[in-house]
Design a protein around this motif. Structure first.
Motif, PDB file in Angstrom:
ATOM      1  N   CYS A  33       0.750  -1.339   0.234  1.00 35.90           N
ATOM      2  CA  CYS A  33      -0.098   0.001   0.040  1.00 35.90           C
ATOM      3  C   CYS A  33       0.860   1.313  -0.064  1.00 35.90           C
ATOM      4  O   CYS A  33       0.547   2.201  -0.664  1.00 35.90           O
ATOM      5  CB  CYS A  33      -0.909   0.092   1.039  1.00 35.90           C
ATOM      6  N   ARG A  34       1.846   1.219   0.780  1.00 30.17           N
ATOM      7  CA  ARG A  34       2.825   2.513   0.898  1.00 30.17           C
ATOM      8  C   ARG A  34       3.725   2.589  -0.548  1.00 30.17           C
ATOM      9  O   ARG A  34       3.655   3.844  -0.824  1.00 30.17           O
ATOM     10  CB  ARG A  34       3.667   2.343   1.828  1.00 30.17           C
ATOM     11  N   ALA A  35       3.901   1.423  -1.013  1.00 28.77           N
ATOM     12  CA  ALA A  35       4.814   1.683  -2.384  1.00 28.77           C
ATOM     13  C   ALA A  35       3.717   2.173  -3.263  1.00 28.77           C
ATOM     14  O   ALA A  35       4.017   3.143  -4.325  1.00 28.77           O
ATOM     15  CB  ALA A  35       5.123   0.273  -3.029  1.00 28.77           C
ATOM     16  N   LEU A  36       2.313   1.728  -3.229  1.00 37.09           N
ATOM     17  CA  LEU A  36       1.313   2.438  -4.323  1.00 37.09           C
ATOM     18  C   LEU A  36       1.190   4.009  -4.013  1.00 37.09           C
ATOM     19  O   LEU A  36       1.082   4.701  -4.783  1.00 37.09           O
ATOM     20  CB  LEU A  36      -0.076   1.740  -4.019  1.00 37.09           C
ATOM     21  N   ALA A  37       1.143   4.272  -2.766  1.00 36.52           N
ATOM     22  CA  ALA A  37       1.009   5.860  -2.388  1.00 36.52           C
ATOM     23  C   ALA A  37       1.950   6.509  -3.018  1.00 36.52           C
ATOM     24  O   ALA A  37       1.964   7.783  -3.228  1.00 36.52           O
ATOM     25  CB  ALA A  37       0.716   5.868  -0.913  1.00 36.52           C
ATOM     26  N   ALA A  38       3.445   5.971  -2.600  1.00 35.92           N
ATOM     27  CA  ALA A  38       4.605   6.784  -3.133  1.00 35.92           C
ATOM     28  C   ALA A  38       4.609   6.723  -4.701  1.00 35.92           C
ATOM     29  O   ALA A  38       5.746   7.410  -5.329  1.00 35.92           O
ATOM     30  CB  ALA A  38       5.701   5.914  -2.444  1.00 35.92           C
ATOM     31  N   GLY A  39       3.919   6.197  -5.393  1.00 35.70           N
ATOM     32  CA  GLY A  39       3.895   6.013  -7.169  1.00 35.70           C
ATOM     33  C   GLY A  39       4.868   5.117  -7.615  1.00 35.70           C
ATOM     34  O   GLY A  39       5.054   5.114  -8.638  1.00 35.70           O
ATOM     35  N   HIS A  40       5.201   4.189  -6.872  1.00 39.09           N
ATOM     36  CA  HIS A  40       5.987   3.095  -7.161  1.00 39.09           C
ATOM     37  C   HIS A  40       5.572   1.994  -7.952  1.00 39.09           C
ATOM     38  O   HIS A  40       6.074   1.086  -8.703  1.00 39.09           O
ATOM     39  CB  HIS A  40       7.272   2.423  -6.149  1.00 39.09           C
TER      40      HIS A  40
END
Length: 321
Positions: A33-40
């Motif tokens: 989820c954090r990777a998605l939020a960071a645009g990765h």
């Protein structure tokens, strides 16, 4: 993960014996989820096919985990939606590709992946959105998601003191009680009014329908399957979803008489990353919609594939020979 045209297929039985703890699952899901939020990572909206008579439904989801460098396609098909559970057919698969080498990783039954990913997401929603000092949780439903909801909830909110369950299947009720010592309730309205957190994880045939007016100030409602009335969405003070786009696709049964859904105030990945507010007032009644994110399936599926391949599990199929 070879270049000889074979594909490693991991069956239900291959994955069943792999040990992984709720904290490990939550950690993998949160990272995704954090990777998605960071645009990765990329998590496009799912595609849906459903016949006019509603006897079946199929979904297709494509995504990319930018941290693990994995691309995957998930498919889901359920037939006999109006039949009893034992007469329904459900198949879901996940096919993973290594985006660094360009080679396939594995194709697997995605049943256990989804069964674990979903309560992990609910647990993260509860951790971020429950009112301060929450001590009581109610789970509606005793199927797979109902049975797993409380163990995962205790992973992110270990301070919970009272665990309640409402269900209609004796075997499921017994399984929940044996696992976490939950209190079985029969007066749903009373239990909902006492709960700080309500997780609706029942199947489509449930008689349960918790209304907004039953909920206490500050209550959090997390919808996974069924068990709450549309009023819990439309009269909420704040709405958070794993994905607003997916909620518009799969949440149509919550629409008002004009066919409209409430706008989503924030999405879970952004809340986890600190880019959006979750709860902004202790007294808010919050509605959270857990529709799943394919990037969480990818991350957890990749973790299972790593563990399975390290143990020599699966069958090599010469698919591209």
């Amino acid at each position: 993960m070879t270049g000889d045209g074979t594909l490693r297929v991991l069956s239900t039985s291959d994955l069943a014996g792999i040990e992984i703890s709720p904290p490990d699952v939550v950690s993998v899901v949160e990272q995704a989820c954090r990777a998605l939020a960071a645009g990765h990572s990329d998590n496009p909206r799912k595609l849906t096919v459903k016949p006019d008579d509603g006897h079946s439904v199929a979904y297709a989801m494509l995504g990319r985990d930018g941290v693990r460098q994995v691309v995957a396609v998930k498919t889901s098909y359920k037939h006999g939606l109006r039949e009893e559970r034992d007469r329904q057919h459900y198949y879901t698969t996940l096919t993973l590709y290594d985006d660094r080498t360009g080679l396939p990783v594995a194709m697997m039954d995605c049943g256990r992946i989804g069964a674990l990913r979903t309560p992990a997401v609910s647990a993260l929603l509860a951790r971020e959105l429950a009112a301060p000092g929450s001590r009581t949780a109610l789970v509606v439903g005793t199927g797979t998601q109902g049975r797993l909801a409380l163990p995962f909830l205790l992973t992110t909110l270990p301070g919970l003191e009272r665990l309640m369950v409402f269900g209609t299947h004796p075997d499921g009720i017994r399984a929940v009680c044996e696992r976490v010592g939950a209190e079985v309730v029969t007066d749903l309205r009373k239990a909902a009014g006492e709960a700080d957190i309500v997780i609706a994880a029942a199947g489509p045939g449930t008689p349960a329908a918790v209304e907004d007016s039953w909920l206490k100030p500050g209550a959090l409602t997390v919808l996974v399957g069924y068990g709450v009335a549309p009023s819990t969405l439309h009269r909420a003070d704040r709405v958070v979803a794993t994905s607003a786009a997916q909620m518009r696709v799969t949440g149509t049964d919550l629409a008002d008489p004009d066919g409209r859904l409430r706008d989503v105030d924030a999405e879970l990945p952004a809340v986890l990353a600190g880019r959006a507010a979750g709860r902004t007032d202790p007294g808010q009644r919050i509605f959270a919609y857990n529709s799943g994110l394919v990037v969480t399936d990818i991350a957890l599926g990749h973790r299972f594939a790593q563990l399975a391949l390290a143990q020599g599990l699966g069958t090599a199929v010469p698919l591209w020979r």
